[in-house]
Design a protein around this motif. Structure first.
Motif, PDB file in Angstrom:
ATOM      1  N   CYS B   6     -42.712 -73.497  14.362  1.00 22.14           N
ATOM      2  CA  CYS B   6     -41.256 -73.390  14.477  1.00 22.14           C
ATOM      3  C   CYS B   6     -40.909 -71.910  14.629  1.00 22.14           C
ATOM      4  CB  CYS B   6     -40.587 -73.935  13.225  1.00 22.14           C
ATOM      5  SG  CYS B   6     -41.129 -75.607  12.842  1.00 22.14           S
ATOM      6  N   ILE B   7     -40.230 -71.582  15.695  1.00 23.39           N
ATOM      7  CA  ILE B   7     -39.883 -70.174  15.895  1.00 23.39           C
ATOM      8  C   ILE B   7     -38.362 -70.012  15.941  1.00 23.39           C
ATOM      9  CG2 ILE B   7     -42.036 -69.601  17.073  1.00 23.39           C
ATOM     10  CD1 ILE B   7     -40.574 -69.699  19.727  1.00 23.39           C
ATOM     11  N   SER B   8     -37.898 -68.874  15.459  1.00 28.15           N
ATOM     12  CA  SER B   8     -36.469 -68.613  15.581  1.00 28.15           C
ATOM     13  C   SER B   8     -36.259 -67.353  16.414  1.00 28.15           C
ATOM     14  CB  SER B   8     -35.807 -68.515  14.204  1.00 28.15           C
ATOM     15  OG  SER B   8     -36.497 -67.612  13.392  1.00 28.15           O
ATOM     16  N   ASN B   9     -35.089 -67.332  16.992  1.00 27.98           N
ATOM     17  CA  ASN B   9     -34.717 -66.320  17.971  1.00 27.98           C
ATOM     18  C   ASN B   9     -33.833 -65.339  17.215  1.00 27.98           C
ATOM     19  OD1 ASN B   9     -34.401 -65.454  20.703  1.00 27.98           O
ATOM     20  ND2 ASN B   9     -32.400 -66.471  20.774  1.00 27.98           N
ATOM     21  N   VAL B  10     -34.345 -64.138  16.932  1.00 28.21           N
ATOM     22  CA  VAL B  10     -33.609 -63.220  16.052  1.00 28.21           C
ATOM     23  C   VAL B  10     -33.427 -61.858  16.718  1.00 28.21           C
ATOM     24  CG1 VAL B  10     -34.473 -64.338  13.962  1.00 28.21           C
ATOM     25  CG2 VAL B  10     -35.711 -62.382  14.908  1.00 28.21           C
ATOM     26  N   PRO B  11     -32.463 -61.061  16.239  1.00 26.27           N
ATOM     27  CA  PRO B  11     -32.296 -59.718  16.794  1.00 26.27           C
ATOM     28  C   PRO B  11     -33.554 -58.880  16.555  1.00 26.27           C
ATOM     29  CG  PRO B  11     -30.455 -60.290  15.343  1.00 26.27           C
ATOM     30  CD  PRO B  11     -31.465 -61.369  15.201  1.00 26.27           C
ATOM     31  N   ASP B  12     -33.903 -58.062  17.523  1.00 30.01           N
ATOM     32  CA  ASP B  12     -35.015 -57.128  17.390  1.00 30.01           C
ATOM     33  C   ASP B  12     -34.882 -56.328  16.094  1.00 30.01           C
ATOM     34  OD1 ASP B  12     -37.073 -55.411  17.897  1.00 30.01           O
ATOM     35  OD2 ASP B  12     -35.957 -54.162  19.300  1.00 30.01           O
ATOM     36  N   THR B  13     -36.016 -55.986  15.483  1.00 30.38           N
ATOM     37  CA  THR B  13     -35.962 -55.310  14.175  1.00 30.38           C
ATOM     38  C   THR B  13     -35.273 -53.948  14.237  1.00 30.38           C
ATOM     39  OG1 THR B  13     -38.152 -54.365  14.538  1.00 30.38           O
ATOM     40  CG2 THR B  13     -38.057 -56.398  13.272  1.00 30.38           C
ATOM     41  N   ILE B  35     -38.925 -63.254  19.030  1.00 31.92           N
ATOM     42  CA  ILE B  35     -39.443 -64.249  18.079  1.00 31.92           C
ATOM     43  C   ILE B  35     -39.505 -63.558  16.724  1.00 31.92           C
ATOM     44  CG2 ILE B  35     -41.389 -65.750  17.493  1.00 31.92           C
ATOM     45  CD1 ILE B  35     -42.338 -65.577  20.363  1.00 31.92           C
ATOM     46  N   SER B  36     -38.990 -64.215  15.681  1.00 30.70           N
ATOM     47  CA  SER B  36     -39.018 -63.602  14.352  1.00 30.70           C
ATOM     48  C   SER B  36     -40.470 -63.197  14.023  1.00 30.70           C
ATOM     49  CB  SER B  36     -38.472 -64.600  13.335  1.00 30.70           C
ATOM     50  OG  SER B  36     -38.096 -63.928  12.167  1.00 30.70           O
ATOM     51  N   PRO B  37     -40.697 -61.963  13.557  1.00 28.72           N
ATOM     52  CA  PRO B  37     -42.059 -61.412  13.498  1.00 28.72           C
ATOM     53  C   PRO B  37     -43.084 -62.253  12.743  1.00 28.72           C
ATOM     54  CG  PRO B  37     -40.443 -59.704  13.029  1.00 28.72           C
ATOM     55  CD  PRO B  37     -39.681 -60.985  13.160  1.00 28.72           C
ATOM     56  N   TYR B  38     -42.689 -62.857  11.630  1.00 25.24           N
ATOM     57  CA  TYR B  38     -43.665 -63.647  10.873  1.00 25.24           C
ATOM     58  C   TYR B  38     -44.090 -64.886  11.658  1.00 25.24           C
ATOM     59  CZ  TYR B  38     -41.600 -60.882   7.133  1.00 25.24           C
ATOM     60  OH  TYR B  38     -41.116 -59.865   6.368  1.00 25.24           O
ATOM     61  N   GLU B  39     -43.140 -65.429  12.417  1.00 28.94           N
ATOM     62  CA  GLU B  39     -43.441 -66.629  13.199  1.00 28.94           C
ATOM     63  C   GLU B  39     -44.358 -66.277  14.361  1.00 28.94           C
ATOM     64  OE1 GLU B  39     -39.374 -67.623  13.843  1.00 28.94           O
ATOM     65  OE2 GLU B  39     -39.123 -67.834  11.686  1.00 28.94           O
ATOM     66  N   GLU B  40     -44.166 -65.082  14.885  1.00 27.81           N
ATOM     67  CA  GLU B  40     -45.025 -64.622  15.971  1.00 27.81           C
ATOM     68  C   GLU B  40     -46.469 -64.483  15.463  1.00 27.81           C
ATOM     69  OE1 GLU B  40     -43.857 -60.786  17.453  1.00 27.81           O
ATOM     70  OE2 GLU B  40     -44.408 -61.321  19.496  1.00 27.81           O
ATOM     71  N   LEU B  41     -46.612 -64.001  14.232  1.00 29.92           N
ATOM     72  CA  LEU B  41     -47.949 -63.896  13.644  1.00 29.92           C
ATOM     73  C   LEU B  41     -48.535 -65.280  13.378  1.00 29.92           C
ATOM     74  CD1 LEU B  41     -47.392 -60.951  11.117  1.00 29.92           C
ATOM     75  CD2 LEU B  41     -48.731 -60.869  13.224  1.00 29.92           C
ATOM     76  N   ALA B  42     -47.706 -66.195  12.875  1.00 27.09           N
ATOM     77  CA  ALA B  42     -48.182 -67.556  12.610  1.00 27.09           C
ATOM     78  C   ALA B  42     -48.612 -68.226  13.915  1.00 27.09           C
ATOM     79  CB  ALA B  42     -47.089 -68.375  11.925  1.00 27.09           C
ATOM     80  N   LEU B  43     -47.837 -68.006  14.969  1.00 30.21           N
ATOM     81  CA  LEU B  43     -48.186 -68.580  16.276  1.00 30.21           C
ATOM     82  C   LEU B  43     -49.519 -67.998  16.765  1.00 30.21           C
ATOM     83  CD1 LEU B  43     -47.652 -70.162  18.889  1.00 30.21           C
ATOM     84  CD2 LEU B  43     -46.143 -68.309  19.643  1.00 30.21           C
ATOM     85  N   THR B  44     -49.690 -66.701  16.575  1.00 24.50           N
ATOM     86  CA  THR B  44     -50.932 -66.059  16.985  1.00 24.50           C
ATOM     87  C   THR B  44     -52.130 -66.703  16.292  1.00 24.50           C
ATOM     88  OG1 THR B  44     -49.769 -63.982  17.359  1.00 24.50           O
ATOM     89  CG2 THR B  44     -52.152 -63.837  17.068  1.00 24.50           C
TER      90      THR B  44
END
Lengths: 325, 246
Positions: B6-13, B35-44
């Motif tokens: 599950c990914i969320s679309n968030v403002p750049d950090t 992509i929210s950074p933690y979700e990007e890591l989980a996807l990776t």
């Protein structure tokens, strides 16, 4: 009606965060004109449980069973939701810790109760029920209204002062049925980095960034933290954990830990927006940096433009003098 | 192995935060969404697990059409297909209901979320999905391997880490450490992503239980008191006597 607070324990002991949430929950109970009931899960001595009465708990429910030694969110959710029903609680308070974050959302689903996580102050009104929380990783705050009958709140650490409010609390055993298939999560091993106070619990953080140039120089920060006593510990900015100079658990900032200590030393940290988001609830910020234009000075209360390698030895000397005086 | 991320679309950090409409709504103007950074890591990590065994990775977003560029990026990273629940994300329980509705009959072995989205910082959605599906949830996952149908997981706890094991299915919320770096899409991945399925489903109805009434920004700090580098004693005196912090 009542307010229920879940008092997490660490190896059978409560800590500052526990007494913060009990004090906070007690004030909400006062706002609502009802009693505060504490719920403890796992093995905690009667003496420790009794200490909760000093902060306003008028009853302590004790759910103690060997099966609860591992914190399994499904299991704890069932116990807490059953306790909410048994006590007719209208507000449930958790600490915004690893455990609180893993259980509160599940309890919220089970009770169809609105959840506000990361609260930083008392509700500004109870009808409608409105409470302030951090959002955008500390770059903003949000006032959130909760419309359900039961409200669930998690309180950020170091956000609410411990207030003594002596009651006489009876300790009652609390039992409930847990389905066997909830015990599927098996704990294999727990490894604690050290006995040091955690970054979120600490009242003083001595934090270093790239300006320190090498991992061995963090020894100076360790030394400062140890002079400042057991409520102080070290932290760092993101590049430092990326370089593996310090463990991830010490990373403070938007993608690390958002902290709120009384005193934050930013040493050799320029103050990227992500780092500032993580520290802007600190009460006092001290910046030490060679670059006079570093954004950290805009966030700081006290600043020294200077080389950490010259400033830190005198800081160690002066702090030692103060502590010995 | 079937994994849903599950990914969320968030403002750049690095995005500046401001609000419109009486401070109720985040100002999306000129903001880069990621992509929210933690979700990007989980996807990776999910992609690595799939490549080591076999299976499919589906990414899911609850959001309007403006979330699709972020979803295409997830497909470019290597996800097989994507599902967008076509509604504005309201509070966490609303989002969790949408995800659970999609997931309930699909027999995912693992559902990943991030530890928290970096906008609302709720840390709620993953655990709520798990409760709605009545399956285990593991928070703050900082490492995961799979053996057969068992997840061997490291999670962060207060002051340390815990090694745990859990049979499929479960929900894991990823945090820093689950993968060392987010995967960067290769050109071939970006080309292929355009052709991968991005399915749109309509939301289920649910009245949100919480509402943001207003946002405020932190107060500006008063000016920093500067101290000369050869006068550290003065700093210590001020911290002790004026700030009463030591």
């Amino acid at each position: 009606m009542s307010v229920l607070v879940y008092t997490e324990n660490w190896d059978g002991k409560f800590k500052k965060a526990t007494y913060e949430i009990v004090s906070y929950a007690n004030e909400i109970a006062k706002q609502l004109g009802c009693d505060l009931i504490a719920l403890s899960i796992g093995k905690v001595s009667d003496e420790e449980l009794k200490s909760l009465e000093n902060y306003g708990a008028s009853k302590v429910l004790n759910a103690n069973d060997d099966k609860y030694n591992t914190i399994i969110s499904q299991v704890y959710t069932k116990i807490i939701a059953d306790a909410v029903n048994a006590t007719n609680a209208s507000v449930v308070v958790f600490a915004n810790t690893y455990t609180g974050r893993s259980i509160a959302p599940r309890v919220s689903v089970k009770l169809n109760a609105g959840l506000v996580s990361g609260c930083i102050a008392l509700p500004t009104s109870t009808q409608p029920f409105v409470v302030n929380k951090k959002a955008y990783s500390g770059k903003a705050f949000a006032d959130v209204q909760v419309n359900s009958d039961i409200k669930i709140l998690t309180l950020n650490q170091n956000s609410y002062k411990i207030v003594e409010n002596k009651k006489d609390a009876a300790i009652e055993a609390f039992t409930t049925e847990i389905p066997d298939n909830y015990f599927k999560v098996k704990s294999i091993e727990i490894s604690k980095a050290s006995d040091k106070i955690t970054v979120n619990d600490a009242e003083i953080l001595v934090s270093g960034g790239r300006g320190l140039k090498a991992s061995e120089h963090f020894g100076m920060l360790d030394e400062i933290a140890s002079i400042l006593g057991p409520t102080a510990t070290t932290a760092c900015s993101r590049p430092i954990t990326d370089l593996d100079w310090r463990p991830h658990s010490e990373h403070v900032g938007q993608t690390g830990k958002v902290v709120a200590p009384n005193l934050y030393f930013a040493i050799g940290i320029s103050g990227a927006i992500q780092h500032l988001a993580g520290i802007n609830s600190s009460k006092i910020i001290v910046a030490i940096n060679t670059d006079k234009d570093a954004p950290i000075f805009e966030a700081a209360d006290y600043g020294i433009i200077g080389d950490a390698f010259e400033v830190l030895p005198s800081l160690i000397e002066e702090l030692t003098k103060l502590k010995n005086s | 192995m079937k994994i849903l991320v599950c990914i969320s679309n968030v403002p750049d950090t690095t995005a500046k935060i401001s609000f419109v409409e009486d401070n109720k709504v985040y100002n999306k103007n000129n903001v880069q969404f990621i992509i929210s950074p933690y979700e990007e890591l989980a996807l990776t990590r999910a992609l690595e697990l799939k490549e080591a065994a076999s299976g499919t990775i589906t990414v899911l977003t609850v959001g309007l059409q403006d979330a699709e560029p972020t979803m295409r990026k997830a497909l470019a990273m290597g996800a097989d297909d994507a599902i967008r629940v076509n509604t504005e994300a309201k509070d966490a329980m609303f989002v969790a209901k949408q995800i659970a509705e999609v997931a309930k009959n699909k027999n995912y072995d693992i559902i990943f979320t991030g530890k928290e989205s970096i906008d609302y910082n709720g840390s709620q959605v993953g655990e709520m999905v798990a409760e709605l599906l009545d399956i285990p949830s593991i928070t703050s996952v900082s490492g995961i391997d799979v053996e057969g149908t068992t997840g061997k997981i490291q999670r962060e706890i207060d002051g340390g880490y815990e090694q745990i094991e859990c049979e499929f299915p479960f929900v894991g919320s990823g945090q820093k450490g689950i993968a060392p770096e987010p995967r960067i899409p290769a050109m071939r991945g970006i080309m292929m992503a355009r052709k991968k399925p991005l399915n749109i489903v309509e939301p289920v109805e649910f009245t949100d239980l919480t509402q943001v009434i207003t946002h405020t920004l932190p107060e500006a700090k008063s000016a920093c008191t500067m101290i000369e580098p050869d006068n550290v004693g003065e700093l210590v005196r001020l911290l002790h006597e004026e700030a009463k912090a030591i």
